[in-house]
Design an enzyme around this catalytic site. Sequence first.
Site, short mmCIF file in Angstrom:
data_model
loop_
_atom_site.label_atom_id
_atom_site.label_comp_id
_atom_site.label_asym_id
_atom_site.label_seq_id
_atom_site.Cartn_x
_atom_site.Cartn_y
_atom_site.Cartn_z
N CYS A 264 -15.99 57.47 81.01
CA CYS A 264 -15.27 57.84 82.22
C CYS A 264 -14.61 59.19 82.13
O CYS A 264 -13.75 59.53 82.93
CB CYS A 264 -14.25 56.78 82.59
SG CYS A 264 -15.07 55.40 83.35
N1 LIG Z 1 -5.41 54.08 80.08
C1 LIG Z 1 -5.45 54.61 78.86
N2 LIG Z 1 -4.32 54.88 78.18
C2 LIG Z 1 -4.36 55.44 76.95
N3 LIG Z 1 -5.50 55.73 76.32
C3 LIG Z 1 -6.64 55.47 76.95
C4 LIG Z 1 -6.68 54.92 78.24
N4 LIG Z 1 -7.97 54.78 78.59
C5 LIG Z 1 -8.68 55.24 77.56
N5 LIG Z 1 -7.89 55.66 76.57
C6 LIG Z 1 -8.26 56.22 75.26
O1 LIG Z 1 -9.60 56.62 75.34
C7 LIG Z 1 -10.37 55.74 74.55
C8 LIG Z 1 -11.67 55.39 75.22
O2 LIG Z 1 -11.41 54.68 76.37
P1 LIG Z 1 -12.40 54.76 77.55
O3 LIG Z 1 -13.73 54.29 77.10
O4 LIG Z 1 -11.80 54.04 78.69
O5 LIG Z 1 -12.38 56.31 77.82
S1 LIG Z 1 -13.38 57.28 78.44
O6 LIG Z 1 -12.68 57.86 79.60
O7 LIG Z 1 -14.62 56.58 78.84
O8 LIG Z 1 -13.60 58.34 77.44
C9 LIG Z 1 -9.53 54.53 74.29
O9 LIG Z 1 -10.02 54.07 73.09
P2 LIG Z 1 -9.60 52.84 72.34
O10 LIG Z 1 -8.54 53.31 71.44
O11 LIG Z 1 -10.84 52.46 71.65
O12 LIG Z 1 -9.16 51.84 73.35
C10 LIG Z 1 -8.15 55.11 74.24
O13 LIG Z 1 -7.88 55.67 72.99
#
Ligand SMILES: Nc1ncnc2c1ncn2[C@@H]1O[C@H](COP(=O)(O)OS(=O)(=O)O)[C@@H](OP(=O)(O)O)[C@H]1O
Length: 187
Positions: free
Chosen positions: A181
């Site tokens: 995203c």
């Molecule tokens: N809402 C929100 N708040 C804080 N951090 C967030 C958020 N959405 C994405 N992330 C960070 O981005 C990592 C990948 O998430 P996504 O797959 O949703 O992100 S992406 O937009 O498709 O790159 C996600 O990785 P993970 O640590 O694996 O969950 C987060 O580190």
Amino acid sequence: MDWAIGLGQPAIVTTNFRPFEAVILHMVTRAKADVPVVWMDNGYNTEATYRFADEVTKLLGLDLHIYLPRRSRAHREAVEGPTPALDDPRHAAFTEEVKLEPFARALRETAPKVWFTALRATDTAVRAQMDAVSVNPDGLIKVAPLLHWSSKDLYAYCEAHGLPNNFDYVDPTKGEENRECGLHLAH
Ligand SMILES: Nc1ncnc2c1ncn2[C@@H]1O[C@H](COP(=O)(O)OS(=O)(=O)O)[C@@H](OP(=O)(O)O)[C@H]1O
């Protein structure tokens, strides 16, 4: 993890409180207790996700920094209606408003040199090609210690450390699993 913390540079860890997020949060804060935890609360999380966020924050004593979109969900929905579908031309603006702008703001305000995430190679085709440590064009060091962990590994870590989990998770910017995203593609 220890190498990245040992750099002695300002660090953050981001989380959306999706399944198994307690693992990265436990791992980072065990290495350095006061690493700021950045969460962009888009306003569309499930009740279970909000409860999980509170539970993990309390359990691990997190220094949680919550970033909200500039407009509330109620305001947006009153004038624009419900979440636009993936094929709706307004979807990109929605993602920008609830996720990307708040993250850009978080980066400006926390000014990290090191960024920890729980990205996993199995998430998307892009992530399958990633390295666990990379440097983005702005010089930000991105560290993904769990890149090659399986769900089984994450589950075992939670069990070993008595960590809670949350499987009732939805992301309004994604209509399906295995979709990028933009947050990681932009940074
Ligand atoms: N809402 C929100 N708040 C804080 N951090 C967030 C958020 N959405 C994405 N992330 C960070 O981005 C990592 C990948 O998430 P996504 O797959 O949703 O992100 S992406 O937009 O498709 O790159 C996600 O990785 P993970 O640590 O694996 O969950 C987060 O580190």
